[in-house]
Design a protein around this motif. Structure first.
Motif, PDB file in Angstrom:
ATOM      1  N   HIS A 216      45.375  37.987  47.864  1.00 42.00           N
ATOM      2  CA  HIS A 216      45.254  36.430  46.550  1.00 42.00           C
ATOM      3  C   HIS A 216      45.095  34.879  47.793  1.00 42.00           C
ATOM      4  CE1 HIS A 216      49.272  37.261  47.969  1.00 42.00           C
ATOM      5  NE2 HIS A 216      49.592  35.868  47.466  1.00 42.00           N
TER       6      HIS A 216
ATOM      7  N   GLY B 273      44.567  33.512  44.429  1.00 43.15           N
ATOM      8  CA  GLY B 273      46.449  33.079  44.212  1.00 43.15           C
ATOM      9  C   GLY B 273      46.782  32.088  43.808  1.00 43.15           C
TER      10      GLY B 273
ATOM     11  N   VAL C 160      43.861  34.802  37.867  1.00 49.21           N
ATOM     12  CA  VAL C 160      44.339  36.703  38.652  1.00 49.21           C
ATOM     13  C   VAL C 160      44.305  37.733  37.767  1.00 49.21           C
ATOM     14  CG1 VAL C 160      46.698  37.780  40.502  1.00 49.21           C
ATOM     15  CG2 VAL C 160      45.924  35.450  40.542  1.00 49.21           C
TER      16      VAL C 160
END
Length: 334
Positions: free
Chosen positions: A181, A210, A216
Motif C-alpha cells: 500500500h 494506500g 484499495v
C-alpha cells in the motif's frame, strides 16, 4: 467498547499538547516540571532533567498503527520525565524536513523511521553532527547502523515475511496476493520478498494506492475476480485487512485474508474467523522502548542491542491467541 482513558493517557495528552511548541531544557525547573506532570495526573518515576525527544515517522494521516506506537512512547515519556514531540509525513522529503526542524530545536534525542532511507540519510547525519542521539524504529534496520543511529527497534521485515510464508504452507495455500500500500517503502518490499522466499506456492505483488481505501478495495477485488486461483490475500497493515475482506466479498472469492499488524478490528476478526492470521510486531513496544532507550543513553550511556536491531516481532497471532489479546487492542496497546 469505547477506549478507556486512563490517568496515563490523560496525562500524556496534556503533555503532548504543550510539547509541540516547547524546547529542550536540561537543568533547573525540575520542581516545576514535576508540578506540571502532577497537575496532568501523570507522575514521572525519575528526577532526571526534562529532556525533549522528538519522534518523526513516515505515517500517513489516520494510520492507526502509529496511534499504538505513540501510545507506548507517551507512556514511557511520562515515566521518564520526557517532553515528547511527535510529527509525521508520508512524503520522505517532508519527513526529512521534520527531522531538520527537530535538530534546529536542539532536542535531546530523535526517534525516526527509515521507510525511504535514501531520503532520510542527510537529515539523520545532520542530527548526528549536532550531537543529538538517534534511534530508528520500525523501518530501516539494515541502514540504521550505517547512518549512525544508536540502535534500531523493530522487526526484521524479511524474517517477518518468511514467517508468513511458513504459515501459508501450514495452511496448504497455493497462490497468494501480497498487497503493497506504499510504493518505495523498503520494509514493504522486504515483507513480500520474505513471503516469496519461504512460501512453497506462488506470490504476486499488487501495488495499491494506500491513501484511498476505495482504490484499495477495487484493486484487490478486480484481481480476485480475474484470478480465482488466488487462495490467500496478505495485507501489510491492519487497516487494509478489513478492506481486503470487503473486496473478497465483492469478488465472490473464498481466499483467506491474512495481515501484518494487529488492532482491535483485526483481533475481533481473527476471533470470529473472518481473518486467518496476523503478524504482530508490537508497535506499542517500539514506541515505549525507543523513548526508554534514549533516556537510558542520556542518563547512563546505555546502548541496548550491541549495535544490532532489537527485535519486537514477528509473532503469528491466530484465532487461539486473539481472545487473550483483544482487551489490549481495545485499550490501544497491542
Amino acid at each position: 467498547m469505547a477506549r478507556t482513558r486512563t490517568w496515563v493517557s490523560i496525562a500524556l495528552a496534556g503533555a503532548l499538547g504543550a510539547s509541540l511548541a516547547g524546547c529542550s531544557s536540561t537543568g533547573g525547573k525540575r520542581a516545576e516540571d514535576a508540578r506540571k506532570a502532577a497537575s496532568a495526573q501523570g507522575r514521572a518515576a525519575v528526577d532526571t532533567p526534562r529532556w525533549t525527544f522528538a519522534m518523526v515517522t513516515h505515517s500517513g494521516d489516520g494510520d492507526t498503527f502509529w496511534d499504538i506506537v505513540q501510545s507506548g512512547a507517551k507512556q514511557a515519556a511520562v515515566k521518564d520525565n520526557i517532553n515528547f514531540l511527535y510529527s509525521h509525513n508520508a512524503e520522505a522529503q517532508q519527513q526529512a524536513q521534520l527531522v531538520d526542524a527537530a535538530v534546529d530545536k536542539r532536542v535531546d534525542g530523535i526517534i525516526v523511521t527509515l521507510a525511504k532511507p535514501d531520503a532520510m540519510k542527510a537529515a539523520v547525519a545532520r542530527a548526528e553532527k549536532a550531537g543529538i542521539p538517534v534511534i530508528t524504529v520500525n523501518s530501516g534496520s539494515e541502514q540504521s547502523k550505517a547512518f549512525g543511529a544508536l540502535t534500531h527497534i523493530g522487526q526484521d521485515e524479511t524474517i517477518a515475511g518468511e514467517a508468513v510464508g511458513d504459515e501459508l504452507n501450514k495452511r496448504g495455500r497455493k497462490k497468494a496476493l501480497c498487497i503493497l500500500h506504499e510504493q518505495g517503502n523498503v520494509g514493504h518490499e522486504q515483507r513480500c520478498a520474505g513471503v516469496k522466499k519461504t512460501f512453497h506456492g506462488t506470490v504476486q505483488n499488487l501495488y495499491v494506492q494506500g491513501t484511498s481505501m476505495p482504490d484499495v478495495q477495487s484493486s484487490i477485488g478486480a484481481k480476485l475476480q480475474a484470478d480465482k486461483s488466488i487462495d490467500s490475500v496478505v495485507t501489510l497493515g491492519a487497516p487494509y485487512a478489513d478492506t481486503a475482506v470487503k473486496a473478497r466479498k465483492d469478488a465472490g472469492s473464498t481466499a483467506e485474508v491474512d495481515t501484518f499488524d494487529l488492532n482491535a478490528k483485526v483481533a475481533a476478526e481473527l476471533k470470529d474467523g473472518t481473518l486467518g492470521f496476523a503478524v504482530d510486531q508490537q508497535p506499542y513496544l517500539q514506541g515505549y522502548e525507543a523513548v526508554d532507550l534514549l533516556w537510558l543513553y542520556k542518563y547512563n550511556a546505555d546502548v541496548l542491542g550491541g549495535g544490532k536491531p532489537v527485535l519486537t516481532g514477528p509473532q503469528i497471532i491466530t484465532k487461539d491467541q486473539a481472545a487473550a489479546l483483544e482487551e489490549y487492542t481495545k485499550r490501544g496497546t497491542r
